[in-house]
Design an enzyme around this catalytic site. Sequence first.
Site, PDB file in Angstrom:
ATOM      1  N   LYS A  80     -50.529  45.263  -0.540  1.00 53.40           N
ATOM      2  CA  LYS A  80     -50.638  43.651  -1.002  1.00 53.40           C
ATOM      3  C   LYS A  80     -50.832  42.913   0.573  1.00 53.40           C
ATOM      4  O   LYS A  80     -50.301  42.945   1.274  1.00 53.40           O
ATOM      5  CB  LYS A  80     -49.576  43.173  -1.447  1.00 53.40           C
ATOM      6  CG  LYS A  80     -49.887  41.610  -2.588  1.00 53.40           C
ATOM      7  CD  LYS A  80     -48.315  40.919  -3.311  1.00 53.40           C
ATOM      8  CE  LYS A  80     -48.633  40.388  -3.966  1.00 53.40           C
ATOM      9  NZ  LYS A  80     -47.464  39.795  -4.671  1.00 53.40           N
ATOM     10  N   SER A 155     -49.160  38.762  -9.167  1.00 48.32           N
ATOM     11  CA  SER A 155     -49.911  38.712  -8.121  1.00 48.32           C
ATOM     12  C   SER A 155     -50.429  39.105  -7.139  1.00 48.32           C
ATOM     13  O   SER A 155     -51.135  39.299  -6.524  1.00 48.32           O
ATOM     14  CB  SER A 155     -49.260  37.134  -7.198  1.00 48.32           C
ATOM     15  OG  SER A 155     -47.891  37.991  -6.634  1.00 48.32           O
ATOM     16  N   SER A 179     -44.684  40.281 -10.840  1.00 50.72           N
ATOM     17  CA  SER A 179     -45.228  40.098 -10.006  1.00 50.72           C
ATOM     18  C   SER A 179     -46.070  41.704  -9.731  1.00 50.72           C
ATOM     19  O   SER A 179     -47.366  41.602  -9.055  1.00 50.72           O
ATOM     20  CB  SER A 179     -45.382  39.867  -8.894  1.00 50.72           C
ATOM     21  OG  SER A 179     -45.816  38.314  -9.062  1.00 50.72           O
TER      22      SER A 179
END
Lengths: 464, 64
Positions: A80, A155, A179
């Site tokens: 990420k 996210s 997330s």
Amino acid sequence: MTAPHALPLATASALIAAGRLSPVELLTDCLARIEALEPKLNACIRLLPEQAMADARAAEAEIARSGPRSPLHGIPVGLKDIIDLAGHPTTCHSKLQLDRVAEQDAAVVTKLREAGAIFPAKLATHEFAIGGPAFDLPFPPARNPWNPAHHPGGSSSGSGAAVGARMLPAALGTDTGGSVRHPAGHCGLAGLKPTYGLVSRRGVFPLAFTLDHVGPMTRTVRDNAMLLNIMAGHDPGDPGSARHAPEDYTRGLHKGLKGLRIGFVRHFHEVDTPATPEVAAALEAAAALLAKEGAVLSTVVLPPLGEFAAVNRAIMLPEAGAVHETWLRERPGDYAAVTRRRLLPSQFITGTDYVQAQRRRRELVAAVEAAFREVDLLLCASSMDPASKIDDAAEVERTYPRQARTPFNVTGHPALNIMCGVSRAEGLPLGMQLVGPSFSEALIYRAAAAYERAAPWAAMAPQL
Amino acid sequence: MPDAPSRDAILAEAAGLGRAWADHPADVAEAITAAAKLRNAFRRPASPAAEPMPPYAAPQEAGA
């Protein structure tokens, strides 16, 4: 023969160890898969094929010479893009961070690198891990591999999309209010929020210091445990790092459910935030299957979901507000509109409210700890709805908070999302959570692996 | 005499968000409302002695 990109991490690892698959073959096939699907899914912010291929060749040579360093040697892992990879920008999917090149690897990346993992891509995220799917940023939002008209959750949106689409066997996400587990739920993955402090946060762009966790996202429970084996461990450079003795999280995967006491937190999805009938039915079916496999199910009552969510926000926002204060004052127009709207309340929450939330947090932790004196694990909903269409801003806004993940950011307990169904209308995965006492990841994996073996979902894949 | 600034404008200025107020007034107004609503969304501990979590960390003696 199964294409290398479609192999779960554990299978690819075993084939590499046996000399039947080379890291170069695996990476080549993953990169081809990424090239084919990226225009549809937007999972990647930055591809690093040259460096990754050089690392794959080095891994191939080393494994041929002296065997694999670890089960992750030669395995591609996505990051990420709030996680630092030395020499490359950590953009946080934001205009505000486009040029910030990381000088060092994040601590968790160092551990994976030492184990021989390869990093071919930095992956999409909601801006600074707090926005939502946004179309006014330098990079487009990731889409759901099971149906690209829908969002993949967030996210850690690119991590969910990339692993769900079989672009990569594993990725790292971060979880402050759910997330890791949100995209894991919507992309049909195993996604773990570990116990607070088990995995170092050093080198990961902060959202909220007392709620942030780094977690593994994989297609199977075993893969997840294998990744956590490498990621976990004390880091003196992270003030929130726990001192917990290393353990093998794969050790109990075969043990089954017999005798495990599982408390089903039904009021989360029946009363507090009513789930769609399809999600509720999937949860009931999962509970029945757990019981059929030998678990002893009971109903557990915790404080209302809304209170956990409010405490999470009252803590998360001021902590995030401290990080973003200067940009909110000087460059508010450089955020995506959705990120700006989510961050601005941080500047109006009083210090008193923040401390009150932290005081209430201790009581909420005690309530969950009390439940764990009666049961070994908790079962509860993850999202109350299937993923909505990505371009339906109102529906995204309505459904994103309808979830039961924030309680375990507030309490710090480990929580794993696994797939428990498919929505009939859109063909989208549904998820559930198994939650345990602090440092009970091995027990959670044991129960999840037993469920995974008994349920039909592991054999399903998105049709891309 | 100029109009008196609105309550939201005063709060935005006090929070250092003059630019955000000028460029995105609806977002700032929404933020003020959201923060006020959050104040009543969870119970305050009844005991005055209830400690926050995490507590302030005491220093550790060398070798402890």
